[in-house]
Design a protein around this motif. Structure first.
Motif, PDB file in Angstrom:
ATOM      1  N   ARG A 152       0.839  -1.216   0.000  1.00 52.35           N
ATOM      2  CA  ARG A 152       0.000   0.000   0.000  1.00 52.35           C
ATOM      3  C   ARG A 152       0.867   1.258   0.000  1.00 52.35           C
ATOM      4  N   GLN A 154      -5.101  -8.735 -12.492  1.00 51.39           N
ATOM      5  CA  GLN A 154      -3.845  -7.988 -12.281  1.00 51.39           C
ATOM      6  C   GLN A 154      -2.612  -8.892 -12.399  1.00 51.39           C
ATOM      7  N   ASP A 163      -6.382  -0.661  -4.333  1.00 54.25           N
ATOM      8  CA  ASP A 163      -6.730   0.309  -5.375  1.00 54.25           C
ATOM      9  C   ASP A 163      -5.479   0.927  -5.962  1.00 54.25           C
ATOM     10  N   GLY A 164      -5.359   0.937  -7.271  1.00 51.42           N
ATOM     11  CA  GLY A 164      -4.203   1.585  -7.896  1.00 51.42           C
ATOM     12  C   GLY A 164      -3.082   0.603  -8.219  1.00 51.42           C
ATOM     13  N   GLU A 223      -2.028  -2.044 -10.423  1.00 53.10           N
ATOM     14  CA  GLU A 223      -2.556  -2.513 -11.703  1.00 53.10           C
ATOM     15  C   GLU A 223      -1.988  -3.846 -12.147  1.00 53.10           C
ATOM     16  N   ASP A 266      -6.718  -6.499  -4.385  1.00 52.80           N
ATOM     17  CA  ASP A 266      -7.766  -5.589  -3.879  1.00 52.80           C
ATOM     18  C   ASP A 266      -7.239  -4.176  -3.618  1.00 52.80           C
ATOM     19  N   VAL A 279      -6.153   4.001 -12.741  1.00 49.74           N
ATOM     20  CA  VAL A 279      -6.850   4.449 -11.523  1.00 49.74           C
ATOM     21  C   VAL A 279      -6.170   3.845 -10.302  1.00 49.74           C
TER      22      VAL A 279
END
Ligand code: 5AD
Ligand code: SF4
Length: 479
Positions: free
Chosen positions: A220, A291, A263-264, A266, A261, A479
């Motif tokens: 993260r 991914q 976010d971001g 890819e 899971d 994103v």
């Protein structure tokens, strides 16, 4: 004066029990750190973490060895050539250290880290007494303490090649510098497989998996700093069995699902794997985690069952082929990569022919191949039936010819395809940008610097041996 400040600073850091750094400290103690990395991706990751560990002491990374205050050689012991390179580099560093001392009155610190340090610590200080610190792969988190112990007036050299009680990863600070769009993340270390040719179980120690929460936290943080692709690292990464925080254990497949899971994030890759640890959950992830990129480095080393047995690989060629069949069932376009050793003791012409036949059957997108190099302390090094150097060279050449032809054929086959490319850096030519396709192909295309970190849609327009030429079709917003 500088040394005195260093001591004060180390003391201050210890007293604070942390690595928080005041801006005034940074300004006072900015020194240059040059790290040269040999060998595998694990070493690349470790080198970044060494820079993180030394940052609170005011060391900032530099690309120029000449002006460096500290030089670290992060070494590889896998083959003889890799180890010998370290000693020749140390010879050059001796001259530089002397010149810097004579002409600038500066003391350059030299450290040897990595697997050569682990395996040949005493030998390094004997052959190269101008080395100040020898630190193994499991103890580099102690570098600040080791640096503080340097005493230029003493002949004692600092060697720390323990396999310590404390877990290195728990002692490392958070990432200091962003790692860029594609970053490595170490999830597993060491190996219990003991292939007869390999030094890794001795230099890196036994298998260890980082708890899943620590991996997810690090992932993260990296994603928050701009990373879009993570390559999960381990000498035996698919043997991962990390604590899941609630009394159970997660496999690599499960960990990958949890990472997906974030976010971001890819793209996910992992390396290096052993065929016996390709469990069903991991294979399934290749089919149902978008991914997870369609590329896998899965070494077999030899196509001969007899040699695989002598190598103590504990699997046959059929087991390997069955894994590939399962992978291709869930992900038909998966690009396969591997490692091969030619001239392992006792390898006959027929054994080598079996390797060529296996390669023809698999069809690799890329692969690495090496002449067998006897490593001190490994079982195969003492076997009498060593293969002559000239035979090893001939076999390597014919294997590489076949692998190169397969790589080019793979690239050629992707011509005209529309693929996502993660833009990582400027390319070699003016106006060119460079990134990777999902299949790990290097792709060069005309683009803009502000595309770095973005995923763009590229038409692969021309195949080369080691890369693809591409044309941007449109931008895809990551994103
Ligand atoms: N000689 C030659 N190649 C080796 N490798 C590991 N040990 C040796 C050795 N003694 C190769 C294997 C491994 C890769 C990282 O290096 O192919 O997968
Ligand atoms: Fe070395 Fe890989 Fe074999 Fe482990 S599985 S001993 S790291 S070749």
């Amino acid at each position: 004066m500088r040394l005195f400040l260093d001591h004060l600073y180390v003391k201050a850091v210890k007293e604070r029990h942390g690595f928080a750094l005041l801006e005034c400290d940074k300004a006072l103690l900015t020194k240059k750190l040059y790290i040269k990395t040999y060998g595998c991706q694990m070493n690349v990751y470790d080198s970044d973490r060494m820079a993180d560990v030394l940052a609170p002491l005011g060391y900032a990374p530099t690309d120029m060895v000449d002006g460096a205050d500290m030089v670290i050689l992060n070494t590889c012991h896998i083959r003889e050539k890799a180890s010998e390179k370290v000693f020749s580099e140390l010879g050059r560093l001796r001259q530089l250290k002397e010149r810097v001392a004579d002409q600038q009155g500066r003391c350059m610190t030299i450290a040897v880290a990595g697997c050569v340090a682990q395996a040949e610590g005493e030998e390094i200080t004997r052959r190269a007494p101008w080395v100040d610190i020898v630190v193994g792969p499991q103890t580099y988190h102690r570098l600040p303490e080791l640096v503080s112990q340097i005493d230029p007036s003493s002949r004692n050299r600092i060697i720390d090649t323990d396999f310590p009680e404390e877990v290195k990863f728990d002692c490392l600070p958070g990432e200091h510098a962003p790692r860029g769009p594609a970053a490595f993340l170490s999830v597993q270390e060491g190996c219990d497989k003991f292939c007869a040719f390999c030094v890794v179980p001795y230099t890196r120690g036994s298998e260890f998996s980082r708890p899943a929460k620590k991996v997810l936290d690090e992932a993260r943080r990296l994603v928050a700093s701009g990373t879009r692709e993570l390559t999960l690292l381990g000498q035996n990464v698919n043997a991962y069995h990390g604590d899941n925080g609630s009394g159970g254990v997660w496999s690599l497949g499960r960990l990958i699902r949890a990472l997906a899971d974030i976010d971001g994030l890819e793209r996910i890759r992992y390396t290096t794997s052993h065929p016996l640890d390709m469990d069903d959950e991991l294979i399934a992830a290749h089919g149902n985690v978008p991914q997870l990129m369609p590329y896998l480095h899965l070494p077999i080393q030899s196509g001969s069952n007899h040699i695989l047995q002598e190598m103590n690989r504990r699997h046959t060629r059929d087991i390997y082929m069955a894994v590939i069949d399962k992978l291709r069932t869930v992900r038909p376009d998966i690009a396969m990569s591997g490692d091969f050793i030619v001239g392992f003791p006792g390898e006959s012409d027929q054994d080598f022919a079996d390797t060529l036949a296996l390669v023809s059957k698999v069809g690799y997108a890329s692969a690495y191949s090496f002449k067998y190099s006897p490593r001190p302390g490994t079982p195969a090094a003492n076997v009498e039936k060593q293969v002559p150097e000239s035979v090893k060279s001939e076999r390597l050449e014919s294997l590489q010819q076949l692998l190169n032809a397969q790589q080019f054929a793979f690239n050629k086959n992707t011509e005209g395809k529309l693929v996502d490319v993660l833009v990582e850096r400027a390319g070699g030519r003016v106006g060119q940008m460079a990134g990777r396709s999902p299949y790990m192909q290097a792709v060069n295309f005309i683009g803009e610097a502000d595309q770095i970190g973005q995923i763009v849609s590229c038409r692969l327009s021309a195949a080369r041996q080691n890369s693809m030429k591409g044309e941007i079709i449109n931008m895809k917003v990551a994103v």
